[in-house]
Scaffold this motif. Structure first.
Motif, PDB file in Angstrom:
ATOM      1  N   GLN A  53       0.729  -1.139  -0.116  1.00 46.83           N
ATOM      2  CA  GLN A  53      -0.094  -0.083   0.029  1.00 46.83           C
ATOM      3  C   GLN A  53       0.841   1.279  -0.106  1.00 46.83           C
ATOM      4  OE1 GLN A  53      -2.572  -0.422   3.276  1.00 46.83           O
ATOM      5  NE2 GLN A  53      -3.352  -2.478   2.540  1.00 46.83           N
ATOM      6  N   SER A  54       1.886   1.186   0.524  1.00 42.41           N
ATOM      7  CA  SER A  54       2.932   2.398   0.653  1.00 42.41           C
ATOM      8  C   SER A  54       3.481   2.561  -0.412  1.00 42.41           C
ATOM      9  CB  SER A  54       3.874   2.130   1.862  1.00 42.41           C
ATOM     10  OG  SER A  54       4.991   3.275   1.568  1.00 42.41           O
ATOM     11  N   VAL A  55       3.750   1.509  -1.351  1.00 44.27           N
ATOM     12  CA  VAL A  55       4.353   1.705  -2.803  1.00 44.27           C
ATOM     13  C   VAL A  55       3.431   2.285  -3.443  1.00 44.27           C
ATOM     14  CG1 VAL A  55       5.538   0.630  -4.759  1.00 44.27           C
ATOM     15  CG2 VAL A  55       6.114   0.026  -2.255  1.00 44.27           C
ATOM     16  N   LEU A  56       2.215   1.694  -3.491  1.00 49.07           N
ATOM     17  CA  LEU A  56       1.040   1.957  -4.398  1.00 49.07           C
ATOM     18  C   LEU A  56       0.600   3.743  -3.950  1.00 49.07           C
ATOM     19  CD1 LEU A  56      -0.958   1.653  -6.493  1.00 49.07           C
ATOM     20  CD2 LEU A  56      -2.539   0.767  -4.808  1.00 49.07           C
ATOM     21  N   SER A  57       0.629   4.028  -2.847  1.00 44.83           N
ATOM     22  CA  SER A  57       0.458   5.465  -2.313  1.00 44.83           C
ATOM     23  C   SER A  57       1.696   6.303  -2.921  1.00 44.83           C
ATOM     24  CB  SER A  57       0.413   5.504  -0.995  1.00 44.83           C
ATOM     25  OG  SER A  57       0.185   7.011  -0.589  1.00 44.83           O
ATOM     26  N   SER A  58       3.008   6.116  -2.917  1.00 45.21           N
ATOM     27  CA  SER A  58       3.717   6.750  -3.409  1.00 45.21           C
ATOM     28  C   SER A  58       3.827   6.970  -4.919  1.00 45.21           C
ATOM     29  CB  SER A  58       5.246   6.176  -3.036  1.00 45.21           C
ATOM     30  OG  SER A  58       6.230   6.934  -3.628  1.00 45.21           O
ATOM     31  N   GLU A  59       3.415   5.847  -5.538  1.00 43.68           N
ATOM     32  CA  GLU A  59       3.416   6.078  -7.286  1.00 43.68           C
ATOM     33  C   GLU A  59       1.978   6.857  -7.579  1.00 43.68           C
ATOM     34  OE1 GLU A  59       2.813   2.211  -8.273  1.00 43.68           O
ATOM     35  OE2 GLU A  59       5.042   1.659  -8.239  1.00 43.68           O
ATOM     36  N   ARG A  60       0.878   6.678  -6.591  1.00 51.31           N
ATOM     37  CA  ARG A  60      -0.247   7.713  -7.018  1.00 51.31           C
ATOM     38  C   ARG A  60      -0.051   8.929  -6.646  1.00 51.31           C
ATOM     39  NH1 ARG A  60      -5.460   3.989  -5.165  1.00 51.31           N
ATOM     40  NH2 ARG A  60      -5.351   2.637  -6.484  1.00 51.31           N
ATOM     41  N   ALA A  61       0.689   9.179  -5.400  1.00 48.04           N
ATOM     42  CA  ALA A  61       1.102  10.723  -5.323  1.00 48.04           C
ATOM     43  C   ALA A  61       2.004  11.393  -6.210  1.00 48.04           C
ATOM     44  CB  ALA A  61       1.764  10.735  -3.925  1.00 48.04           C
ATOM     45  N   GLN A  62       3.100  10.500  -6.817  1.00 48.04           N
ATOM     46  CA  GLN A  62       3.874  10.890  -7.905  1.00 48.04           C
ATOM     47  C   GLN A  62       3.097  11.341  -9.288  1.00 48.04           C
ATOM     48  OE1 GLN A  62       7.023  11.991  -7.882  1.00 48.04           O
ATOM     49  NE2 GLN A  62       7.234  12.391  -9.996  1.00 48.04           N
ATOM     50  N   ILE A  81       7.025   4.955   7.589  1.00 46.45           N
ATOM     51  CA  ILE A  81       7.273   5.788   6.474  1.00 46.45           C
ATOM     52  C   ILE A  81       6.012   6.058   5.819  1.00 46.45           C
ATOM     53  CG2 ILE A  81       8.605   5.885   4.318  1.00 46.45           C
ATOM     54  CD1 ILE A  81      10.509   4.328   6.015  1.00 46.45           C
ATOM     55  N   GLY A  82       5.244   4.990   5.560  1.00 40.07           N
ATOM     56  CA  GLY A  82       4.055   5.136   4.690  1.00 40.07           C
ATOM     57  C   GLY A  82       2.979   6.196   5.415  1.00 40.07           C
ATOM     58  N   LEU A  83       3.018   6.163   6.901  1.00 45.09           N
ATOM     59  CA  LEU A  83       2.049   6.959   7.528  1.00 45.09           C
ATOM     60  C   LEU A  83       2.507   8.378   7.177  1.00 45.09           C
ATOM     61  CD1 LEU A  83       1.361   5.175  10.918  1.00 45.09           C
ATOM     62  CD2 LEU A  83      -0.177   5.224   8.997  1.00 45.09           C
ATOM     63  N   ARG A  84       3.730   8.573   7.355  1.00 45.99           N
ATOM     64  CA  ARG A  84       4.399   9.924   7.150  1.00 45.99           C
ATOM     65  C   ARG A  84       3.878  10.194   5.779  1.00 45.99           C
ATOM     66  NH1 ARG A  84       8.706   7.888  10.422  1.00 45.99           N
ATOM     67  NH2 ARG A  84       8.560   8.932  12.531  1.00 45.99           N
ATOM     68  N   GLN A  85       4.178   9.535   4.670  1.00 44.61           N
ATOM     69  CA  GLN A  85       3.839   9.851   3.438  1.00 44.61           C
ATOM     70  C   GLN A  85       2.350  10.362   3.423  1.00 44.61           C
ATOM     71  OE1 GLN A  85       5.441   6.774   0.948  1.00 44.61           O
ATOM     72  NE2 GLN A  85       7.628   7.528   1.097  1.00 44.61           N
ATOM     73  N   ARG A  86       1.510   9.725   3.860  1.00 49.30           N
ATOM     74  CA  ARG A  86       0.332   9.716   3.766  1.00 49.30           C
ATOM     75  C   ARG A  86      -0.232  10.873   4.316  1.00 49.30           C
ATOM     76  NH1 ARG A  86      -4.124   6.440   3.205  1.00 49.30           N
ATOM     77  NH2 ARG A  86      -2.908   4.429   3.714  1.00 49.30           N
ATOM     78  N   ALA A  87       0.221  11.455   5.603  1.00 54.68           N
ATOM     79  CA  ALA A  87       0.207  12.556   6.155  1.00 54.68           C
ATOM     80  C   ALA A  87       0.683  13.796   5.411  1.00 54.68           C
ATOM     81  CB  ALA A  87       0.650  12.618   7.572  1.00 54.68           C
ATOM     82  N   GLU A  88       1.740  13.731   4.962  1.00 50.90           N
ATOM     83  CA  GLU A  88       2.311  14.793   4.214  1.00 50.90           C
ATOM     84  C   GLU A  88       1.640  15.106   2.912  1.00 50.90           C
ATOM     85  OE1 GLU A  88       6.883  14.051   5.369  1.00 50.90           O
ATOM     86  OE2 GLU A  88       6.314  13.647   3.332  1.00 50.90           O
ATOM     87  N   LEU A  89       0.968  14.002   2.127  1.00 53.52           N
ATOM     88  CA  LEU A  89       0.052  14.323   1.010  1.00 53.52           C
ATOM     89  C   LEU A  89      -1.165  15.127   1.517  1.00 53.52           C
ATOM     90  CD1 LEU A  89       0.373  10.809  -0.612  1.00 53.52           C
ATOM     91  CD2 LEU A  89       1.301  13.022  -1.557  1.00 53.52           C
TER      92      LEU A  89
END
Length: 363
Positions: free
Chosen positions: A158-167, A327-335
């Protein structure tokens, strides 16, 4: 069926080793046989009730079965050693020991062999019960490890998918949307500046389609930024209404203190849910036996979430992991324009804190 079989075996032992004329011994032996069904619910009491059978008679099946069950359920080593010693003494003393005189003991009755025999019979069910207990606990811990690894694997995906979607969302917002906006502006300028009716209609069509495309792009960008918690948006997404069920099924003792409105944007609700889910998973993995407190409140335009756990009551097993959860939680919060902070507490526990703007996901 097991209880019935044990009671039947104990009664056979009584029939073989206790004389019907010995009423006191028969009563003690029958009592020991009949209390065996209580050994799982009241193991210590059941064992103590079987001791008179070993003390007054040669019917020892019921005391041994009760001692084994006590050893397989109780973690107190000192208590188990004391119970084993109690059985060994009861078994070693000769039958009807109160009627014997000091000069009536045979030399063989006081030798090393009888003592070793009684000690062996006492230690065997204790060691076997401890072995069964260790095997049961190991199976539970292995199941916890498997569950934790599977959950961590899903979180990593899910973290990898979230990063790709954010990009992808950033690329669409910064490049595609910008160029379509320029097309709309140029078409509007052409529509106003030209005198040719056919050109004006074509420019109006281009401008209208550009505006519609911009609206679609904004919607797609918002979906991409809010997604990432699941591989697909076809299933219902978790919200604040699902937090109570998450806490109740977390497998740890947790208290939920929620003071949030249910009108928050869906991306914020999903971020809160995923943060609490990951925090409870970490408590279960890294702080066995700890209790947790989940606090959710709204202060002005900010949503604040804290998950605090106490110190663990038993050591945690070293579990393999890629450490992508936080790391995934921080990325989600930053988005969503928020932050995630973590750190130990003064009492040996741990705290995770999430802060999000209440209007996140509405841009």
């Amino acid at each position: 069926m097991i209880d019935a079989a044990l009671v039947l075996a104990a009664l056979v032992d009584v029939r073989v080793n206790v004389s019907p004329d010995y009423e006191q011994g028969m009563a003690c032996a029958l009592l020991a046989a009949l209390v065996l069904p209580l050994r799982r619910h009241l193991p210590l009491a059941a064992f103590l009730l079987t001791i008179p059978s070993a003390l007054f008679t040669d019917a020892v099946f019921a005391p041994l079965a009760a001692l084994y069950t006590l050893s397989s359920l109780d973690h107190r080593r000192s208590l188990l050693a004391l119970c084993g010693l109690l059985y060994a003494v009861s078994d070693f003393l000769p039958w009807r020991w109160w009627e014997l005189r000091a000069d009536s003991f045979a030399a063989d009755d006081l030798g090393i062999a009888p003592v070793a025999y009684s000690v062996a019979w006492a230690t065997a069910p204790v060691f076997l019960g401890q072995l069964v207990q260790a095997r049961r606990e190991l199976s539970l811990r292995l199941a916890e490890i498997s569950e934790a690894r599977e959950h961590e694997r899903l979180l990593t995906a899910q973290s990898v998918l979230s990063s790709e979607r954010a990009q992808l969302a950033r690329e669409m917002h910064d490049v595609v949307a910008h160029q379509v906006s320029l097309i709309a502006v140029q078409a509007g300028a052409l529509q106003v500046g030209t005198r040719d009716e056919e050109t004006r209609q074509a420019a109006a069509t281009i401008r209208r389609l550009s505006v519609q495309t911009l609206e679609e792009l904004r919607h797609m960008v918002s979906v991409l930024r809010a997604a990432g918690s699941r591989p697909t948006e076809l299933t219902p997404q978790p919200s604040l209404a699902d937090l109570r069920r998450l806490v109740d099924t977390s497998g740890i003792e947790a208290e939920l203190r929620a003071d949030l409105p249910g009108t928050l944007p869906p991306p914020v609700q999903r971020a809160v849910y995923r943060t609490v889910q990951e925090a409870l998973t970490n408590v279960r993995k890294h702080a066995p036996g700890a209790t947790a407190t989940i606090g959710l409140r709204r202060e002005g335009g900010t949503v604040r979430v804290t998950v605090t756990n106490t110190a663990p009551t038993r050591p945690a097993l070293p579990l393999p992991g890629a450490h992508h959860g936080l790391i995934g939680l921080r990325q989600r919060a930053e988005l969503l324009g928020g932050t995630v902070t973590t750190g130990p507490t003064a009492d040996g526990g741990y705290e995770l804190r999430l802060e999000l703007p209440t209007d996140a996901g509405r841009q």
